[in-house]
Design a protein around this motif. Structure first.
Motif, mmCIF file in Angstrom:
data_model
loop_
_atom_site.group_PDB
_atom_site.id
_atom_site.type_symbol
_atom_site.label_atom_id
_atom_site.label_comp_id
_atom_site.label_asym_id
_atom_site.label_seq_id
_atom_site.Cartn_x
_atom_site.Cartn_y
_atom_site.Cartn_z
ATOM 1 N N ASP A 148 1.219 -1.518 -0.106
ATOM 2 C CA ASP A 148 -0.015 -0.207 0.358
ATOM 3 C C ASP A 148 0.890 1.309 -0.055
ATOM 4 O O ASP A 148 0.481 2.160 -0.662
ATOM 5 C CB ASP A 148 -0.887 -0.047 1.060
ATOM 6 N N GLY A 149 1.671 0.796 0.818
ATOM 7 C CA GLY A 149 2.936 2.682 0.380
ATOM 8 C C GLY A 149 4.486 1.772 0.885
ATOM 9 O O GLY A 149 3.973 1.291 2.478
ATOM 10 N N ILE A 150 5.141 3.030 0.852
ATOM 11 C CA ILE A 150 6.492 2.335 1.226
ATOM 12 C C ILE A 150 7.289 4.487 2.443
ATOM 13 O O ILE A 150 6.769 5.118 0.813
ATOM 14 C CB ILE A 150 7.900 1.660 0.525
ATOM 15 N N LEU A 151 7.733 4.440 3.542
ATOM 16 C CA LEU A 151 8.301 5.646 3.385
ATOM 17 C C LEU A 151 9.675 4.833 3.404
ATOM 18 O O LEU A 151 10.300 4.604 4.130
ATOM 19 C CB LEU A 151 7.603 5.959 4.545
ATOM 20 N N ALA A 158 14.993 17.728 -6.271
ATOM 21 C CA ALA A 158 13.354 17.787 -6.124
ATOM 22 C C ALA A 158 12.651 16.798 -7.023
ATOM 23 O O ALA A 158 11.809 17.717 -7.824
ATOM 24 C CB ALA A 158 12.534 19.385 -5.443
ATOM 25 N N PRO A 159 12.691 16.342 -7.464
ATOM 26 C CA PRO A 159 12.369 15.037 -8.458
ATOM 27 C C PRO A 159 11.193 15.083 -8.613
ATOM 28 O O PRO A 159 10.420 14.799 -7.803
ATOM 29 C CB PRO A 159 13.124 14.347 -8.571
ATOM 30 N N VAL A 160 9.898 15.092 -9.480
ATOM 31 C CA VAL A 160 9.015 14.781 -9.831
ATOM 32 C C VAL A 160 8.585 13.242 -10.899
ATOM 33 O O VAL A 160 9.847 13.339 -12.053
ATOM 34 C CB VAL A 160 8.230 15.726 -10.089
ATOM 35 N N TYR A 161 8.533 12.889 -10.781
ATOM 36 C CA TYR A 161 8.258 11.266 -11.473
ATOM 37 C C TYR A 161 7.081 10.841 -11.692
ATOM 38 O O TYR A 161 6.406 10.328 -11.224
ATOM 39 C CB TYR A 161 9.026 9.806 -10.707
ATOM 40 N N GLY A 218 4.113 12.062 -9.876
ATOM 41 C CA GLY A 218 3.997 12.115 -8.613
ATOM 42 C C GLY A 218 2.375 10.671 -8.541
ATOM 43 O O GLY A 218 1.959 11.184 -7.667
ATOM 44 N N LEU A 219 1.803 10.262 -9.565
ATOM 45 C CA LEU A 219 1.231 8.932 -9.363
ATOM 46 C C LEU A 219 1.349 8.245 -8.303
ATOM 47 O O LEU A 219 0.655 8.082 -7.086
ATOM 48 C CB LEU A 219 0.697 8.437 -10.560
ATOM 49 N N VAL A 220 2.639 7.874 -8.322
ATOM 50 C CA VAL A 220 3.069 6.666 -7.371
ATOM 51 C C VAL A 220 3.981 7.551 -5.860
ATOM 52 O O VAL A 220 3.884 6.949 -4.822
ATOM 53 C CB VAL A 220 2.852 5.213 -7.735
ATOM 54 N N VAL A 221 4.877 7.898 -6.833
ATOM 55 C CA VAL A 221 6.048 8.251 -6.196
ATOM 56 C C VAL A 221 6.955 9.552 -6.098
ATOM 57 O O VAL A 221 6.001 10.260 -6.920
ATOM 58 C CB VAL A 221 7.787 7.518 -6.887
ATOM 59 N N ARG A 222 6.793 10.036 -4.815
ATOM 60 C CA ARG A 222 6.630 11.251 -4.509
ATOM 61 C C ARG A 222 8.212 11.556 -3.331
ATOM 62 O O ARG A 222 8.417 10.994 -2.852
ATOM 63 C CB ARG A 222 5.633 12.059 -3.816
ATOM 64 N N PHE A 223 8.993 12.598 -3.616
ATOM 65 C CA PHE A 223 9.648 13.568 -2.906
ATOM 66 C C PHE A 223 9.927 14.439 -2.478
ATOM 67 O O PHE A 223 8.553 15.347 -2.787
ATOM 68 C CB PHE A 223 10.991 13.555 -4.105
ATOM 69 N N ALA A 224 9.935 14.305 -1.424
ATOM 70 C CA ALA A 224 10.126 15.299 -0.102
ATOM 71 C C ALA A 224 11.590 15.938 0.579
ATOM 72 O O ALA A 224 12.391 15.342 0.545
ATOM 73 C CB ALA A 224 8.985 15.226 0.831
ATOM 74 N N ASN A 225 11.773 16.954 0.948
ATOM 75 C CA ASN A 225 13.285 17.773 1.534
ATOM 76 C C ASN A 225 13.255 18.448 2.567
ATOM 77 O O ASN A 225 14.217 18.147 3.908
ATOM 78 C CB ASN A 225 13.584 18.778 0.884
ATOM 79 N N LEU A 236 6.814 6.988 -1.170
ATOM 80 C CA LEU A 236 7.619 8.629 -0.588
ATOM 81 C C LEU A 236 8.877 8.595 0.022
ATOM 82 O O LEU A 236 9.439 7.803 1.094
ATOM 83 C CB LEU A 236 7.107 9.114 1.167
ATOM 84 N N TYR A 237 9.781 9.482 -0.694
ATOM 85 C CA TYR A 237 11.183 9.353 -0.179
ATOM 86 C C TYR A 237 11.666 10.407 0.404
ATOM 87 O O TYR A 237 11.263 11.925 -0.003
ATOM 88 C CB TYR A 237 12.627 9.635 -2.043
ATOM 89 N N VAL A 238 11.967 10.834 1.448
ATOM 90 C CA VAL A 238 12.120 11.928 2.582
ATOM 91 C C VAL A 238 13.302 11.882 2.203
ATOM 92 O O VAL A 238 14.322 11.196 2.816
ATOM 93 C CB VAL A 238 11.589 12.480 3.713
ATOM 94 N N GLN A 239 14.339 12.953 1.638
ATOM 95 C CA GLN A 239 15.816 13.507 1.416
ATOM 96 C C GLN A 239 16.179 14.984 1.711
ATOM 97 O O GLN A 239 15.188 15.825 0.995
ATOM 98 C CB GLN A 239 16.687 13.072 0.306
ATOM 99 N N HIS A 240 16.888 14.968 3.467
ATOM 100 C CA HIS A 240 17.425 16.352 3.247
ATOM 101 C C HIS A 240 18.550 16.605 2.340
ATOM 102 O O HIS A 240 18.904 15.879 1.742
ATOM 103 C CB HIS A 240 18.309 16.414 4.563
ATOM 104 N N THR A 241 18.541 18.062 1.741
ATOM 105 C CA THR A 241 19.538 18.738 0.953
ATOM 106 C C THR A 241 20.272 18.053 1.641
ATOM 107 O O THR A 241 21.585 18.606 0.804
ATOM 108 C CB THR A 241 19.775 19.883 0.729
ATOM 109 N N SER A 242 21.154 18.314 2.896
ATOM 110 C CA SER A 242 21.841 18.393 3.406
ATOM 111 C C SER A 242 22.347 17.293 4.005
ATOM 112 O O SER A 242 23.458 16.789 4.849
ATOM 113 C CB SER A 242 21.825 19.201 5.026
#
Length: 168
Positions: free
Chosen positions: A2-5, A31-34, A37-44, A66-72
């Protein structure tokens, strides 16, 4: 599924690499958009994750990643390729609120990011490899849980209280 973080995914993560390489035209590596954003999203940052946790989005399908990736976060950006090639993320403008002081130099930039790896998790919350402020909101976002901003803050405060941190 159903989902993955995924918080702080390493640069060499094969799925992440494919999504970033095949990102929609005009989107950046940080901040890619794939596939719109239907299935995969990225947040900073946590603010971006909170937005998806508290706002219904019919454009995000029933299976969510959902991928959360800090720019730092050096874990998210470290790559052997940096030795001789400037990565996209260093040549792109930094996302708003994520100013960058680093410039690319062969070998030197690779060594700088490598030196940051051992202490990445010791950064303040919301920076480096410390994603503690995004986990609860991230699970709510991928689970499509109906939360108001006030309810999410209340749950986060309960969580930090249990951990012994200072609530928001």
């Amino acid at each position: 599924m159903d989902g993955i973080l995924l918080t702080g995914p390493p640069h060499f993560n094969p799925l992440r690499t494919q999504f970033v390489t095949r990102r929609d035209p005009g989107s950046t590596e940080t901040a890619p958009v794939y596939a719109d954003g239907l299935v995969v999203r990225f947040a900073n940052d946590e603010e971006h994750v909170r937005q998806w946790a508290t706002t219904r989005d019919p454009g995000w399908g029933p299976a969510r990643m959902l991928y959360v990736q800090h720019t730092s976060d050096p874990v998210a950006w470290w790559s052997f390729d940096m030795i001789l090639r400037e990565p996209d993320w260093l040549s792109e403008p930094a996302p708003p609120g994520h100013e960058r002081e680093m410039t690319w130099m062969p070998f030197v930039s690779f060594l700088q990011v490598s030196a940051d790896l051992p202490v990445a998790a010791q950064a303040p919350i919301g920076y480096g490899h410390n994603y503690g402020d995004s986990v609860l909101a991230g699970f709510a976002a991928i689970g499509d849980v109906d939360l108001t901003p006030a309810r999410l803050t209340e749950l986060e405060n309960q969580l930090v209280s249990i951990r012994g941190d200072n609530p928001k």
